[in-house]
Design an enzyme around this catalytic site. Sequence first.
Site, mmCIF file in Angstrom:
data_model
loop_
_atom_site.group_PDB
_atom_site.id
_atom_site.type_symbol
_atom_site.label_atom_id
_atom_site.label_comp_id
_atom_site.label_asym_id
_atom_site.label_seq_id
_atom_site.Cartn_x
_atom_site.Cartn_y
_atom_site.Cartn_z
ATOM 1 N N ARG A 67 38.687 76.731 57.067
ATOM 2 C CA ARG A 67 40.120 76.487 57.234
ATOM 3 C C ARG A 67 40.606 75.742 56.010
ATOM 4 N NH1 ARG A 67 41.601 73.568 62.642
ATOM 5 N NH2 ARG A 67 39.686 72.398 62.365
ATOM 6 N N THR A 77 37.917 62.904 60.441
ATOM 7 C CA THR A 77 38.490 62.611 61.751
ATOM 8 C C THR A 77 39.576 61.554 61.606
ATOM 9 O OG1 THR A 77 37.996 61.136 63.631
ATOM 10 C CG2 THR A 77 36.253 61.443 62.062
ATOM 11 N N ASP A 96 47.483 65.975 62.194
ATOM 12 C CA ASP A 96 46.425 65.191 61.554
ATOM 13 C C ASP A 96 46.926 64.582 60.250
ATOM 14 O OD1 ASP A 96 44.808 65.941 63.614
ATOM 15 O OD2 ASP A 96 43.646 67.408 62.489
ATOM 16 N N TRP A 112 48.292 66.195 71.654
ATOM 17 C CA TRP A 112 47.249 65.703 70.733
ATOM 18 C C TRP A 112 45.873 66.246 71.130
ATOM 19 C CZ3 TRP A 112 42.894 63.089 72.067
ATOM 20 C CH2 TRP A 112 42.088 62.704 70.994
ATOM 21 N N ASP A 127 43.771 68.958 71.873
ATOM 22 C CA ASP A 127 43.794 70.413 71.668
ATOM 23 C C ASP A 127 43.312 71.195 72.881
ATOM 24 O OD1 ASP A 127 44.726 70.661 69.051
ATOM 25 O OD2 ASP A 127 42.765 70.168 68.213
HETATM 26 C C1 GLC Z 1 40.516 67.182 66.411
HETATM 27 C C2 GLC Z 1 41.764 67.749 65.780
HETATM 28 C C3 GLC Z 1 42.981 66.944 66.164
HETATM 29 C C4 GLC Z 1 43.070 66.774 67.659
HETATM 30 C C5 GLC Z 1 41.774 66.210 68.226
HETATM 31 C C6 GLC Z 1 41.776 66.173 69.743
HETATM 32 O O1 GLC Z 1 40.208 65.957 65.849
HETATM 33 O O2 GLC Z 1 41.652 67.758 64.374
HETATM 34 O O3 GLC Z 1 44.150 67.564 65.701
HETATM 35 O O4 GLC Z 1 44.146 65.928 67.937
HETATM 36 O O5 GLC Z 1 40.694 67.019 67.811
HETATM 37 O O6 GLC Z 1 41.795 67.422 70.314
#
Ligand code: GLC
Length: 798
Positions: A341, A706, A348, A489, A491
């Site tokens: 990617r 992260t 982020d 937030w 995912d």
């Molecule tokens: C990953 C993703 C982030 C998301 C997190 C929780 O760190 O990069 O965008 O908020 O997972 O799902």
Amino acid sequence: MRYGYFDNKNREYVIDRVNTPVPWTNYIGVNDICAVLSQTADGYVFYQSPQYHRITRFRPNAPISRPGHYVYLRDDDTGEYWSISWQPVGKDLTKAKYECRHGLSYSKYRCDYQDISASQTVFIPLNEPVELWDVVLKNNGTRPRRLSVYSYLEFSFHQIDMDNQNFQMSLYASGSSYADGIIEYDLYYEELGYQWFTSSFEPDGFDCLRDSFLGAYRDESNPVAVEKGECSGSFEKTGNHCAVLQKKLVLQPGEDVRLTFLLGEGKREAAVSVRKKYSDPANVDKAFSDLAAFWEEKLGKLQVGTPNQGMNTSLNIWNLYQSEVNILFSRFASFVEVGGRTGLGFRDTSQDAMTIASSNPEKCRKRIVELCRGLTQQGYGLHLFQPEWFDPKLRGKQQSFKSPTVVPTPSREEMIHSIKDACSDDALWLIAAISEYIKETGEVSLLDETVTYADGGEDTVYQHMMRILDFSDKQVGATGICKGLRADWNDCLNLGGGESAMVSFLHYWAIRHFLDLSRFIGKTEETEKYEKMAAKVKKACNDNLWDGEWYIRGITANGRKIGTHNDQEGKVHIESNTWAVFSGVADPDRAVKAMDSVDKYLYTKYGLMLNAPSYTKSDDEIGFVTRVYPGVKENGSIFSHPNPWAWCAEATLGRGDRAMKFYNALLPYNQNDEIEVRQSEPYSYCQFVMGKDHTAFGRARHPFMTGSGGWAYFAATRYLLGVRPDFDCLIVDPCIPKDWSGFDVTRVWRGAAYQIHVENPSGVSKGVKTIELDGKAVSGGIPVQKAGTQHRVKVVMG
Ligand code: GLC
């Protein structure tokens, strides 16, 4: 069990047991060219894009991730050979001594074997697309030694896809050649697809063809050329290519020698001047010290001295470093994210930008503008986009690394997706990033800057902010709570047509940031409008989201509440509760209850879990999270990123002991002696640590890339130590454990340096009795001082 230690004086982490359970990585390079290398020198380097312009090849996710950037040594009398980094030869660790020092944007590999000490320092000079290996060998024995030195790296087919599949063209379009001490590698079909490799010395041998150097049925651990002591001088148009330069030496007892290897972008001609420059060791030293000065300048913006050694080490060195690495390289280059990617993730990047405003205001500003350009007129952000699509300077220009044979990434038009692809939280984070940037720099005029929207039209940054808030205002369900859209937030929590408690809290937080700003610049009309919006959101949250002991996480499309006392699984969630408190939505009584529930249900000795108990039954109304193993990632792991939200929430409540308990639990430093459990680097926050519902409870995964890095830094410096800029003053409002007698912070803010000494004579957690600036009492915050001046600040808590 430990594998290394923190050497704070040198700002290095020293790995003295190099056979760590998993690779421990570092990031080399601060501009266009970046290498990700492990403690055994495995890894890869790329130019600008880890997806489209890989320079060296990497075979990830294998028992040994290879290859890397290696130097072999051979005793030409005995034929025995080894490598300066433990891998790839992998000598018996009871016979050879190995060490790796990961520093700020460099790694230093060392070995002592049979009276030869050797080191290889890998770094990338500032502003030069060159990877440099500074190699030093010394004969510590009593007899002369005849040695051969060989470099090794394997070139990539540049694009991650080309490098992993369908080689029927790439294998026949890649070529190498050798002339005048310089190896040139090219991908014939790419106009700009060239790299070179050279050295400070005239080589005695070389190989450009991987399979000639390694030999049939061999690998990097036993190259036939090293075994025999002779390279074959191979090169060819077509095939797989490497960069091997061999030097034969005689080292007298006590004698040492310094050799430089160089890898760079461009054709052979480009190497000539770089080679000349770095053949002078003084220039190598200068480039290395310039890099150190670069980091010194950043770190010098904020240094702390607290009773917590782990916190000092983390905030003064590693935590800031991790945050910077994230903002420099976006999130897509590691041993886990191997380049599939590219671009900017809206949420982020917004958060990463917010957290480094003090150390990197230029990059923070650049990211803010890029993100504003990635916003649609409706007010939602493109979840993942390429900043160059919207950059007037780059628009329409072919990226240098684009290859004609590869399916192109979606065009700008294709990527401006409809609202159904939008995530409900994405753009809200940008409001805080803008506000923090202005507080840091005082550059209010950024608000007036005109920036385009992704789908056409343009407006000021200030207007962009309002569009974001208005979007969330409109995107609400029947109860007035923000819709979850594709996800928030989290995912994996795909609320579909449902609603997200977290996003409504986030909306409230963003409105508050905006209101502080609109009041500061005297915009009465907007202030009134958004005060009303804030009140409405707060009421909707408190009317609909409280469960009695904590806040629920959301509401499904069918009106089912998620995270209630009736739930057997996913009963309590960290995101909604921390944000209810930190945003200011929760009144004190509910706030205390909510955070007590976080402590009761989510706390573990390695940090706070995302939700508990983990889901064990799939439930698509809640989302993909229910199809993730219990205790892993978004399903009940100790997901690091939201942990600092809990520190901020506890700081809001003034509970310093609780905040520090949470801080210490997650702190990687505190797992330094428990690597058999943690496995991963103790100098980097990881994306997650396996939760209680997993057999590997405490095992950390996904270092560096992260949001936890940035958030940990932001929360600890601004809310635990409490030193945070406002629009017109520097606030000192700590929330610390009661048994801290005080602490010190050096902070550079708007060009002036403040030596802040905090005393806590009454043993409180929160509350400031007096503040003195250069011996004179001030009330509230410290007013802005002239750039270039130095000040002493004394703060007495009580
Ligand atoms: C990953 C993703 C982030 C998301 C997190 C929780 O760190 O990069 O965008 O908020 O997972 O799902």
